[in-house]
Design a protein around this motif. Sequence first.
Motif, mmCIF file in Angstrom:
data_model
loop_
_atom_site.group_PDB
_atom_site.id
_atom_site.type_symbol
_atom_site.label_atom_id
_atom_site.label_comp_id
_atom_site.label_asym_id
_atom_site.label_seq_id
_atom_site.Cartn_x
_atom_site.Cartn_y
_atom_site.Cartn_z
ATOM 1 N N ASP A 280 -6.347 6.465 5.949
ATOM 2 C CA ASP A 280 -6.131 5.397 4.969
ATOM 3 C C ASP A 280 -4.684 5.277 4.491
ATOM 4 O O ASP A 280 -4.341 4.334 3.770
ATOM 5 C CB ASP A 280 -7.025 5.608 3.727
ATOM 6 C CG ASP A 280 -8.496 5.446 4.072
ATOM 7 O OD1 ASP A 280 -8.777 5.013 5.199
ATOM 8 O OD2 ASP A 280 -9.354 5.772 3.240
ATOM 9 N N GLY A 281 -3.823 6.256 4.856
ATOM 10 C CA GLY A 281 -2.491 6.143 4.275
ATOM 11 C C GLY A 281 -1.381 6.819 5.049
ATOM 12 O O GLY A 281 -0.280 7.002 4.524
ATOM 13 N N GLY B 245 -7.734 3.112 8.685
ATOM 14 C CA GLY B 245 -8.130 2.643 7.354
ATOM 15 C C GLY B 245 -7.061 1.773 6.737
ATOM 16 O O GLY B 245 -7.348 0.723 6.141
ATOM 17 N N LEU B 246 -5.822 2.213 6.939
ATOM 18 C CA LEU B 246 -4.681 1.468 6.418
ATOM 19 C C LEU B 246 -4.582 0.104 7.117
ATOM 20 O O LEU B 246 -4.355 -0.933 6.472
ATOM 21 C CB LEU B 246 -3.400 2.279 6.640
ATOM 22 C CG LEU B 246 -2.095 1.675 6.123
ATOM 23 C CD1 LEU B 246 -2.122 1.549 4.602
ATOM 24 C CD2 LEU B 246 -0.915 2.541 6.548
ATOM 25 N N ALA C 47 0.857 -1.207 0.000
ATOM 26 C CA ALA C 47 0.000 0.000 0.000
ATOM 27 C C ALA C 47 0.880 1.239 0.000
ATOM 28 O O ALA C 47 1.891 1.290 0.706
ATOM 29 C CB ALA C 47 -0.902 -0.004 1.223
ATOM 30 N N PRO C 48 0.509 2.234 -0.814
ATOM 31 C CA PRO C 48 1.250 3.510 -0.770
ATOM 32 C C PRO C 48 0.942 4.244 0.529
ATOM 33 O O PRO C 48 -0.210 4.267 0.969
ATOM 34 C CB PRO C 48 0.703 4.278 -1.977
ATOM 35 C CG PRO C 48 -0.655 3.724 -2.200
ATOM 36 C CD PRO C 48 -0.626 2.300 -1.744
ATOM 37 N N VAL C 49 1.973 4.817 1.119
ATOM 38 C CA VAL C 49 1.763 5.522 2.395
ATOM 39 C C VAL C 49 2.523 6.848 2.404
ATOM 40 O O VAL C 49 3.451 7.050 1.632
ATOM 41 C CB VAL C 49 2.232 4.675 3.605
ATOM 42 C CG1 VAL C 49 1.331 3.478 3.817
ATOM 43 C CG2 VAL C 49 3.687 4.233 3.419
ATOM 44 N N ILE C 50 2.068 7.699 3.295
ATOM 45 C CA ILE C 50 2.792 8.951 3.547
ATOM 46 C C ILE C 50 3.422 8.810 4.923
ATOM 47 O O ILE C 50 2.708 8.595 5.917
ATOM 48 C CB ILE C 50 1.848 10.160 3.510
ATOM 49 C CG1 ILE C 50 1.224 10.289 2.119
ATOM 50 C CG2 ILE C 50 2.588 11.443 3.882
ATOM 51 C CD1 ILE C 50 0.077 11.253 2.057
ATOM 52 N N VAL C 51 4.716 8.893 4.961
ATOM 53 C CA VAL C 51 5.432 8.691 6.222
ATOM 54 C C VAL C 51 5.820 10.058 6.795
ATOM 55 O O VAL C 51 6.400 10.894 6.098
ATOM 56 C CB VAL C 51 6.706 7.843 6.004
ATOM 57 C CG1 VAL C 51 7.424 7.602 7.329
ATOM 58 C CG2 VAL C 51 6.348 6.528 5.333
ATOM 59 N N GLY D 33 0.650 1.475 17.517
ATOM 60 C CA GLY D 33 -0.695 2.012 17.761
ATOM 61 C C GLY D 33 -1.441 2.233 16.462
ATOM 62 O O GLY D 33 -0.822 2.391 15.400
ATOM 63 N N VAL D 34 -2.754 2.226 16.572
ATOM 64 C CA VAL D 34 -3.616 2.510 15.409
ATOM 65 C C VAL D 34 -4.501 3.692 15.789
ATOM 66 O O VAL D 34 -5.133 3.687 16.851
ATOM 67 C CB VAL D 34 -4.490 1.279 15.049
ATOM 68 C CG1 VAL D 34 -5.410 1.606 13.872
ATOM 69 C CG2 VAL D 34 -3.608 0.081 14.719
#
Lengths: 401, 231
Positions: free
Chosen positions: A206-207, A166-167, A127-131, A195-196
């Motif tokens: 979601d990302g 969401g992710l 999945a594409p993510v923003i870190v 953690g979530v």
Amino acid sequence: MTYSFKVALRYLASNRAQTALLIAGVAVGVYIFVFMSALIGGLAVLLLNRTVGNIAHVTIQAPDRDPVSLYGRDSGTLVAILKSVQQRTTLQSAAAFLPAIEAIPNVTSVAGVVAGNGFLTKGEAIAPVIVTGVEPDQVSAIANVAGNLVAGSGDLTIGIALIGSGLAKTMGLQVGQRVSIRSERNIDATLLIGGVFSLGVSSVDDGAIYVHLRTARVLFELPDGVSRLEVKLDDLRLAPEVARRIANTTGLKSIPWTEKNEQLLNGLVAQARSGDVIKGFALVTIVIGVASALLLSTYRRQSEIGIMRAMGATRRFVVGVFMIQGGLIGLAGGLLGAGLGYLSLLPFPLPEATSSTGLPIAIGEGAYGTAILLTFIGAIFAAIWPASAASRVDPVKVIGP
Amino acid sequence: MIVDTPLLIITDLVKEFNDGEISTTVLNGLSLSLDRGEFVALLGPSGSGKSTLLSILGTLMRPTSGRFEMLGFNLIGARDVDLTEFRNQHIGFVFQAHNLLPDFTALENVMFPAATRKGRETPVDRRRATELLDKVGLADRRDFPASKLSGGQKQRVAVARALMNSPDLVLADEPTGNLDRESARRVMDLLIDLNGTDGTTFLISTHDETIAGQCRREIRLLDGRLARERH
């Protein structure tokens, strides 16, 4: 007390039932005005908090690099001006600006972040993510990550990742599992999900992944400086003004949230306009109500106006008596309506705490002063016609010797 | 009482009313004068022009043509605001139907002409209004709402109000028309007494020959003209 004021008061007091009814009518109009203001304001607060409450209100970046001028090798003439887009813009000396930015009014917190894109892999799922890398104590400085945890804890030590709900759902991840992240610079890291969180904004939930600043430095090969500074304000509506002040103070590129959320802003403006139309109708109703009641009073008191004129009362005096009546009705109705409005809004929870079926009421957005002032002015305006009619009463016709 | 300069002079006064195509001449070249301190009855059948003459003399109505001077002022071309001020300071009215302000007390009604001019009720005016109410025998009713007074009491309050600003002329239109015999006698005695003590000029419009007989001068109108005079 001026004499016209006394006469106006006496007239209002002499027919208490009619005056009370009139004031009640005005108060209802003002109540609608106040309620609509609080509701529209509450809606705006709720929308803003849910959409931009957990993002930076002002983002500070390094200024764009100067464009490069290309000259012809032989002729020496200018061939092109190229704007550099291939190099990253980073704030190398961010720490030096922090005291100046923090000293600007309305700024509540400033966080330096190292951020970039990447891919999160778990087994065969990608999945594409923003870190976003932040110091552990600043994990909730901009987005309230710690306050919106649905699992695990908000402790952000090295090797730990906090991920959006969401992710987590999409990838089937849980607290305690390990995941791999490959950054846009092709550097891999294995992190433990600590953690979530669920901020209620799908683009984040979601990302987004939060990691320790040092982890991010490794992932994005940025040993010094930060990608940007993120600023949180106590009133997010002041973002454009504060952004200007930051730019003037630091010379850095400051972008308010409004610039990146134009459609949301347009929606809020349209919503506010709809509210203004409803409030306008409430005001018109007040004006018509006061005007018709005073006009009726003018006709009912024609003979008394004639007596006053015969006794030497000027037209101006008569106008004053009816204008003052209008003003007093407006003031009393305005105060009553605004007061009742405030009291009836007290039991409502804050917009942020409103349930999905409840009305998001912001009691502080009731525009009480504006409602009272506009009603007062409107009622005086409404009295102009009746007052003018009263001043034109011919004493000979109504009492005649 | 009578001094050389007349209080008011009207010359060739004409008043026409136009109602569409119909024009009615109510006053037809009327000339007369009143001296200071006079006590005059204005007589004439209905439609003879008595009420119209009182309205013009009271500066409530403008004549169609002619001259009207009072206290040396030409009142024909005066502005409305000036006429209002003149009326307030120099003319008092007593109407057949008392015409008091029902939401005000007897004292407040008497004070009204002074209060509306000054923009407030002053202690001096309050004292004068109390004296006038005492003079008309209503000192004990000063704080009664006007609506609670009897017909005779209301008319006496109206007389006191007419005198509040010490006017030069009091115009009374059938002042006893709505009163019983005893109340009518008391009001007339009051007017005669005030004329004798204060020297105020009274012009009293009436159909009643008994009242006219109590006046020192009679002016009789017929069809808008002076029909007869008795000095």
